[in-house]
Design a protein around this motif. Structure first.
Motif, PDB file in Angstrom:
ATOM      1  N   UNK A  43       0.849  -1.180   0.000  1.00 12.19           N
ATOM      2  CA  UNK A  43       0.000   0.000   0.000  1.00 12.19           C
ATOM      3  C   UNK A  43       0.888   1.234   0.000  1.00 12.19           C
ATOM      4  N   UNK A  44       0.420   2.273  -0.645  1.00 15.52           N
ATOM      5  CA  UNK A  44       1.291   3.416  -0.944  1.00 15.52           C
ATOM      6  C   UNK A  44       1.770   4.147   0.297  1.00 15.52           C
ATOM      7  N   UNK A  45       0.962   4.211   1.330  1.00 16.44           N
ATOM      8  CA  UNK A  45       1.378   4.959   2.521  1.00 16.44           C
ATOM      9  C   UNK A  45       1.029   4.158   3.764  1.00 16.44           C
ATOM     10  N   UNK A  54      -5.757   6.284  -2.075  1.00 18.88           N
ATOM     11  CA  UNK A  54      -5.003   5.202  -1.449  1.00 18.88           C
ATOM     12  C   UNK A  54      -4.748   4.149  -2.524  1.00 18.88           C
ATOM     13  N   UNK A  55      -3.463   3.804  -2.676  1.00 20.97           N
ATOM     14  CA  UNK A  55      -3.085   2.879  -3.737  1.00 20.97           C
ATOM     15  C   UNK A  55      -2.715   1.516  -3.159  1.00 20.97           C
ATOM     16  N   UNK A  56      -3.050   0.482  -3.912  1.00 19.38           N
ATOM     17  CA  UNK A  56      -2.716  -0.879  -3.507  1.00 19.38           C
ATOM     18  C   UNK A  56      -2.207  -1.627  -4.726  1.00 19.38           C
ATOM     19  N   UNK A  57      -1.107  -2.339  -4.545  1.00 15.14           N
ATOM     20  CA  UNK A  57      -0.529  -3.122  -5.642  1.00 15.14           C
ATOM     21  C   UNK A  57      -0.237  -4.527  -5.159  1.00 15.14           C
ATOM     22  N   UNK A  73      -5.998  -3.210   2.239  1.00 13.73           N
ATOM     23  CA  UNK A  73      -6.234  -3.749   0.912  1.00 13.73           C
ATOM     24  C   UNK A  73      -5.933  -5.241   0.942  1.00 13.73           C
ATOM     25  N   UNK A  74      -6.624  -6.025   0.150  1.00 17.21           N
ATOM     26  CA  UNK A  74      -6.371  -7.462   0.087  1.00 17.21           C
ATOM     27  C   UNK A  74      -6.554  -7.942  -1.345  1.00 17.21           C
ATOM     28  N   UNK A  75      -5.956  -9.095  -1.635  1.00 18.62           N
ATOM     29  CA  UNK A  75      -6.175  -9.710  -2.946  1.00 18.62           C
ATOM     30  C   UNK A  75      -6.371 -11.199  -2.766  1.00 18.62           C
TER      31      UNK A  75
END
Lengths: 115, 112
Positions: free
Chosen positions: A6-8, A21-24, A91-93
């Motif tokens: 997560x970005x932050x 909010x970014x999630x990769x 965030x989850x995947x």
């Protein structure tokens, strides 16, 4: 190993600001999720995406939107942040439905404070 | 509406004690129940249970599911301070697509 980033880790924003909010994730998972976690309330699902450009509302989508332009990236957007959106965002995947192992892999979380 | 309830909300024990955490659920089209441990950061997966009566074990942790009474328990024996965490229970119901419904969590604190 699945990695979800997560970005932050910590973010402080003012009321009315637009927040991204970014999630990769790096495991080519089809499904991605955004939750918020508040004391005593557990994890509550905000939005879910099962493919690029596809999204579904979770339990508490009001005040949020999402974007999934690439498979590995899922963004949560607070159009106009409010103090009641102060929370921990996770965030989850996961693999797609029907898999025999459907556990979700979580990112480290972003603690957002809206003042 | 799918519902998952965990109890107790929090628990304080001493090292060496055994604890039992509870998770009850009301969902349609149950598929599986999952347990997660959350320390300071992301929840990490512990167990997935799909069948009644079959105990899953990992070291000092074990879990079992009762699909008739709609609950699961997570047991931790000989607790250690490193077991201090929030334990989350989640249910996967086929009608919910790929979404999990989480309980509120049990906060466990193990004192030395």
């Amino acid at each position: 190993d699945v990695k979800v980033t997560q970005s932050s880790r910590y973010l402080v924003k003012r009321t009315g600001e637009k927040v991204f909010l970014e999630c990769v994730q790096d495991m080519d998972h089809e499904n991605m999720f955004w939750y918020r976690q508040d004391p005593g309330l557990g994890l509550r699902l905000i939005y879910f995406s099962y493919d690029v450009k596809m999204k579904e509302k979770g339990d508490i989508p009001e005040g949020y939107s999402v974007s999934r332009e690439k498979k590995e990236r899922f963004s949560l957007i607070l159009e106009s942040a409010s103090t009641n959106q102060t929370s921990m965002y996770l965030c989850a995947s996961s693999l797609p439905g029907g898999s025999h192992r459907n556990e979700q892999y979580f990112g480290p979380g972003t603690r957002l404070t809206v003042t | 509406e799918d519902k998952v309830v965990q109890s107790p909300l929090s628990l304080v024990v001493h090292e060496g004690d055994t604890v039992t955490l509870n998770c009850s659920y009301e969902v349609t089209n149950f598929r599986s129940l999952l347990w997660y441990k959350q320390e300071k950061k992301a929840p990490t997966f512990l167990f997935m249970l799909t069948s009644s009566g079959i105990e899953k074990k990992s070291g000092r942790l074990s879990s079992i599911l009762d699909k008739k009474e709609l609950f699961s328990i997570l047991n931790i024996t000989a607790t250690q301070t490193g077991d201090s965490a929030i334990y989350l229970c989640a249910v996967d119901a086929t009608n919910a697509g790929n979404m999990l419904t989480f309980g509120g969590g049990t906060r466990l604190m193990v004192k030395p």
